[in-house]
Scaffold this motif. Structure first.
Motif, PDB file in Angstrom:
ATOM      1  N   LEU A  93      60.153  39.554  41.625  1.00  0.00           N
ATOM      2  CA  LEU A  93      60.991  38.374  41.847  1.00  0.00           C
ATOM      3  C   LEU A  93      60.197  37.194  42.386  1.00  0.00           C
ATOM      4  O   LEU A  93      60.690  36.061  42.367  1.00  0.00           O
ATOM      5  CB  LEU A  93      62.133  38.731  42.804  1.00  0.00           C
ATOM      6  N   ILE A  94      58.977  37.441  42.852  1.00  0.00           N
ATOM      7  CA  ILE A  94      58.116  36.331  43.279  1.00  0.00           C
ATOM      8  C   ILE A  94      57.916  35.368  42.122  1.00  0.00           C
ATOM      9  O   ILE A  94      57.808  34.148  42.303  1.00  0.00           O
ATOM     10  CB  ILE A  94      56.747  36.859  43.770  1.00  0.00           C
ATOM     11  N   GLY A  95      57.886  35.899  40.902  1.00  0.00           N
ATOM     12  CA  GLY A  95      57.659  35.066  39.720  1.00  0.00           C
ATOM     13  C   GLY A  95      58.742  34.038  39.470  1.00  0.00           C
ATOM     14  O   GLY A  95      58.525  33.078  38.707  1.00  0.00           O
ATOM     15  N   LEU A  96      59.913  34.193  40.086  1.00  0.00           N
ATOM     16  CA  LEU A  96      60.984  33.220  39.883  1.00  0.00           C
ATOM     17  C   LEU A  96      60.672  31.885  40.555  1.00  0.00           C
ATOM     18  O   LEU A  96      61.203  30.839  40.145  1.00  0.00           O
ATOM     19  CB  LEU A  96      62.309  33.781  40.415  1.00  0.00           C
ATOM     20  N   VAL A  97      59.812  31.894  41.576  1.00  0.00           N
ATOM     21  CA  VAL A  97      59.444  30.640  42.257  1.00  0.00           C
ATOM     22  C   VAL A  97      58.605  29.752  41.335  1.00  0.00           C
ATOM     23  O   VAL A  97      58.953  28.580  41.104  1.00  0.00           O
ATOM     24  CB  VAL A  97      58.701  30.923  43.583  1.00  0.00           C
ATOM     25  N   PRO A  98      57.480  30.236  40.764  1.00  0.00           N
ATOM     26  CA  PRO A  98      56.759  29.398  39.807  1.00  0.00           C
ATOM     27  C   PRO A  98      57.586  29.068  38.566  1.00  0.00           C
ATOM     28  O   PRO A  98      57.364  28.024  37.933  1.00  0.00           O
ATOM     29  CB  PRO A  98      55.520  30.223  39.444  1.00  0.00           C
ATOM     30  N   LEU A  99      58.558  29.903  38.222  1.00  0.00           N
ATOM     31  CA  LEU A  99      59.428  29.598  37.089  1.00  0.00           C
ATOM     32  C   LEU A  99      60.211  28.316  37.347  1.00  0.00           C
ATOM     33  O   LEU A  99      60.309  27.447  36.465  1.00  0.00           O
ATOM     34  CB  LEU A  99      60.397  30.761  36.838  1.00  0.00           C
ATOM     35  N   GLY A 127      43.104  27.691  36.560  1.00  0.00           N
ATOM     36  CA  GLY A 127      44.164  28.602  36.139  1.00  0.00           C
ATOM     37  C   GLY A 127      43.780  30.052  36.355  1.00  0.00           C
ATOM     38  O   GLY A 127      44.584  30.859  36.852  1.00  0.00           O
ATOM     39  N   ILE A 128      42.549  30.419  36.002  1.00  0.00           N
ATOM     40  CA  ILE A 128      42.072  31.789  36.193  1.00  0.00           C
ATOM     41  C   ILE A 128      42.033  32.138  37.681  1.00  0.00           C
ATOM     42  O   ILE A 128      42.421  33.236  38.086  1.00  0.00           O
ATOM     43  CB  ILE A 128      40.678  31.959  35.563  1.00  0.00           C
ATOM     44  N   THR A 129      41.566  31.186  38.498  1.00  0.00           N
ATOM     45  CA  THR A 129      41.512  31.417  39.943  1.00  0.00           C
ATOM     46  C   THR A 129      42.907  31.658  40.508  1.00  0.00           C
ATOM     47  O   THR A 129      43.126  32.581  41.303  1.00  0.00           O
ATOM     48  CB  THR A 129      40.864  30.210  40.648  1.00  0.00           C
ATOM     49  N   ILE A 130      43.873  30.831  40.085  1.00  0.00           N
ATOM     50  CA  ILE A 130      45.252  30.987  40.543  1.00  0.00           C
ATOM     51  C   ILE A 130      45.804  32.346  40.110  1.00  0.00           C
ATOM     52  O   ILE A 130      46.483  33.036  40.881  1.00  0.00           O
ATOM     53  CB  ILE A 130      46.134  29.850  39.991  1.00  0.00           C
ATOM     54  N   GLN A 131      45.496  32.733  38.886  1.00  0.00           N
ATOM     55  CA  GLN A 131      45.970  34.023  38.376  1.00  0.00           C
ATOM     56  C   GLN A 131      45.515  35.174  39.260  1.00  0.00           C
ATOM     57  O   GLN A 131      46.314  36.053  39.615  1.00  0.00           O
ATOM     58  CB  GLN A 131      45.468  34.229  36.947  1.00  0.00           C
ATOM     59  N   PHE A 132      44.248  35.166  39.653  1.00  0.00           N
ATOM     60  CA  PHE A 132      43.738  36.274  40.451  1.00  0.00           C
ATOM     61  C   PHE A 132      44.142  36.169  41.920  1.00  0.00           C
ATOM     62  O   PHE A 132      44.265  37.179  42.601  1.00  0.00           O
ATOM     63  CB  PHE A 132      42.222  36.387  40.288  1.00  0.00           C
ATOM     64  N   LEU A 133      44.362  34.950  42.399  1.00  0.00           N
ATOM     65  CA  LEU A 133      44.894  34.809  43.751  1.00  0.00           C
ATOM     66  C   LEU A 133      46.291  35.416  43.842  1.00  0.00           C
ATOM     67  O   LEU A 133      46.626  36.118  44.808  1.00  0.00           O
ATOM     68  CB  LEU A 133      44.937  33.329  44.152  1.00  0.00           C
ATOM     69  N   PHE A 134      47.097  35.181  42.826  1.00  0.00           N
ATOM     70  CA  PHE A 134      48.439  35.754  42.816  1.00  0.00           C
ATOM     71  C   PHE A 134      48.397  37.250  42.554  1.00  0.00           C
ATOM     72  O   PHE A 134      49.322  37.975  42.949  1.00  0.00           O
ATOM     73  CB  PHE A 134      49.339  35.031  41.814  1.00  0.00           C
ATOM     74  N   ASN A 135      47.339  37.699  41.884  1.00  0.00           N
ATOM     75  CA  ASN A 135      47.159  39.142  41.743  1.00  0.00           C
ATOM     76  C   ASN A 135      47.054  39.798  43.125  1.00  0.00           C
ATOM     77  O   ASN A 135      47.633  40.855  43.376  1.00  0.00           O
ATOM     78  CB  ASN A 135      45.898  39.417  40.921  1.00  0.00           C
ATOM     79  N   LEU A 136      46.313  39.142  44.029  1.00  0.00           N
ATOM     80  CA  LEU A 136      46.202  39.645  45.403  1.00  0.00           C
ATOM     81  C   LEU A 136      47.568  39.666  46.090  1.00  0.00           C
ATOM     82  O   LEU A 136      47.920  40.613  46.798  1.00  0.00           O
ATOM     83  CB  LEU A 136      45.243  38.775  46.220  1.00  0.00           C
ATOM     84  N   ILE A 137      48.340  38.600  45.879  1.00  0.00           N
ATOM     85  CA  ILE A 137      49.659  38.504  46.510  1.00  0.00           C
ATOM     86  C   ILE A 137      50.597  39.584  45.985  1.00  0.00           C
ATOM     87  O   ILE A 137      51.254  40.298  46.753  1.00  0.00           O
ATOM     88  CB  ILE A 137      50.269  37.104  46.269  1.00  0.00           C
ATOM     89  N   TYR A 138      50.645  39.713  44.663  1.00  0.00           N
ATOM     90  CA  TYR A 138      51.546  40.696  44.052  1.00  0.00           C
ATOM     91  C   TYR A 138      51.247  42.123  44.514  1.00  0.00           C
ATOM     92  O   TYR A 138      52.147  42.867  44.913  1.00  0.00           O
ATOM     93  CB  TYR A 138      51.445  40.638  42.523  1.00  0.00           C
ATOM     94  N   THR A 139      49.982  42.513  44.428  1.00  0.00           N
ATOM     95  CA  THR A 139      49.643  43.896  44.770  1.00  0.00           C
ATOM     96  C   THR A 139      49.815  44.173  46.257  1.00  0.00           C
ATOM     97  O   THR A 139      50.246  45.266  46.642  1.00  0.00           O
ATOM     98  CB  THR A 139      48.197  44.229  44.342  1.00  0.00           C
ATOM     99  N   THR A 140      49.502  43.190  47.102  1.00  0.00           N
ATOM    100  CA  THR A 140      49.678  43.390  48.549  1.00  0.00           C
ATOM    101  C   THR A 140      51.152  43.548  48.901  1.00  0.00           C
ATOM    102  O   THR A 140      51.542  44.470  49.634  1.00  0.00           O
ATOM    103  CB  THR A 140      49.084  42.206  49.330  1.00  0.00           C
ATOM    104  N   VAL A 141      51.978  42.645  48.383  1.00  0.00           N
ATOM    105  CA  VAL A 141      53.415  42.716  48.654  1.00  0.00           C
ATOM    106  C   VAL A 141      53.995  44.023  48.121  1.00  0.00           C
ATOM    107  O   VAL A 141      54.747  44.724  48.815  1.00  0.00           O
ATOM    108  CB  VAL A 141      54.147  41.507  48.025  1.00  0.00           C
ATOM    109  N   ALA A 142      53.631  44.387  46.890  1.00  0.00           N
ATOM    110  CA  ALA A 142      54.160  45.622  46.287  1.00  0.00           C
ATOM    111  C   ALA A 142      53.706  46.854  47.067  1.00  0.00           C
ATOM    112  O   ALA A 142      54.489  47.795  47.263  1.00  0.00           O
ATOM    113  CB  ALA A 142      53.704  45.725  44.825  1.00  0.00           C
TER     114      ALA A 142
END
Length: 329
Positions: free
Chosen positions: A175-181, A144-159
């Motif tokens: 809005l990326i968060g709507l997919v895991p939702l 879970g922690i690994t996934i959290q930080f992997l998505f941190n990379l995705i969020y900041t890069t996209v933004a």
């Protein structure tokens, strides 16, 4: 009776739980966009602009405490859905206001993000702890922690790269968060019943247990944790502004530099079993020292590579310290 090792849960159920961790880094989305905000909101103090990043964490802490207290009453899945929905939509709405000059709207958006984050943040770990035991629980918490930080990379890069289109485009990254939702809605299991049974058992056990005195060393660890966390968060928040002022990077490039902190965190997590064997009890001190060392290049770097190395060391050291704290017996 408490579920043993996820008995009765499918792989899709596990994916539904882990989907929650994909949204926990949404608070970091705006870190590469701070410099762009300062250019758009001319006349707004840079401290106020950075405050929009900080306010999310400030708000999320008390909300997460309240959320954790009522999880077993409201239900794990409803809380997760509500939190992600509030966080994602609340974070995205400034995109619809490209011409605003009042920074209050951005701060309001970040307060809403903090509320949503606080509502859902305790749910992922609490669900894993409720439904799994032993080695499988440890593996899933680490994953879970690994996934959290992997998505941190995705969020900041996209933004970061969206910011180069326009200052308000960075908010679309929420809005990326709507997919895991959607994944959580489809497959996440409800742990409310399991927790209710466990609470009854714990009450009986606590009634017989002798209350232990908190070791004094805990306060020292807490102080180190505060200093280390402050270093990690502060450097990430101010990076885009520092690189912009020094003429070293655009918003997109700043996002890549900030991501070096997440890469350091992930690599430390992978290497942690080896680090424990090598450094043992010295792990706390070494982690804190590395975090401090990582700040130095950030203070004086005159090129992005040196700055990125500092951010990487900071992420690695911070992760070492906090993972050692979680692993302590």
């Amino acid at each position: 009776m408490k579920t043993k090792e996820g008995q009765g849960l499918s792989t899709l159920n596990v994916i539904g739980i882990l989907a929650l961790f994909c949204t926990m880094s949404e608070f970091a989305i705006l870190t590469p966009s701070i410099a762009a905000f300062s250019h758009h909101f001319v006349g707004t103090d840079i401290t106020t602009i950075m405050f929009a990043n900080s306010i999310t964490g400030i708000v999320s802490v008390p909300v997460s405490v309240l959320s954790g207290a009522i999880l077993h009453k409201v239900g794990f899945k409803p809380m997760a859905i509500l939190g992600i929905l509030v966080m994602s939509l609340g974070g995205a709405f400034p995109f619809l206001m490209p011409d605003i000059t009042d920074y209050t709207f951005v701060i309001a958006s970040r307060i809403i993000v903090g509320i949503g984050l606080g509502v859902m943040f305790p749910v992922g770990n609490a669900t894993i702890i409720a439904l799994f035991e032993g080695e499988k629980r440890s593996r899933l918490l680490g994953l879970g922690i690994t996934i959290q930080f992997l998505f941190n990379l995705i969020y900041t890069t996209v933004a970061g790269y969206l910011t180069e289109i326009g200052w308000n485009y960075s908010f679309l990254a929420y809005l990326i968060g709507l997919v895991p939702l959607v994944i959580a809605i489809a497959w996440m299991p409800e742990a409310k019943g399991v927790v209710a049974a466990g609470r009854e058992r714990e009450r009986a056990e606590h009634a017989e247990a002798v209350k232990e005195k908190i070791p004094r060393a805990i306060w020292g660890y807490a102080l180190f944790a505060l200093v280390t966390w402050t270093c990690v968060v502060t450097v990430q928040i101010i990076t885009s502004t520092i690189l912009d002022v020094r003429g070293l990077a655009s918003s997109g490039q700043a996002a890549l530099v900030i991501n070096c902190c997440g890469i350091g965190t992930i690599l430390c997590g992978l290497a942690f079993p080896t680090l424990v064997r090598v450094f043992k009890a010295r792990l706390f001190g070494i982690g804190a020292a590395l975090a401090a060392i990582g700040v130095v290049p950030c203070m004086f770097a005159d090129n992005t590579i040196v700055y990125a190395i500092g951010v990487f060391i900071l992420g690695f050291g911070g992760s070492m310290f906090f993972t050692a704290a979680q692993n302590a017996r």
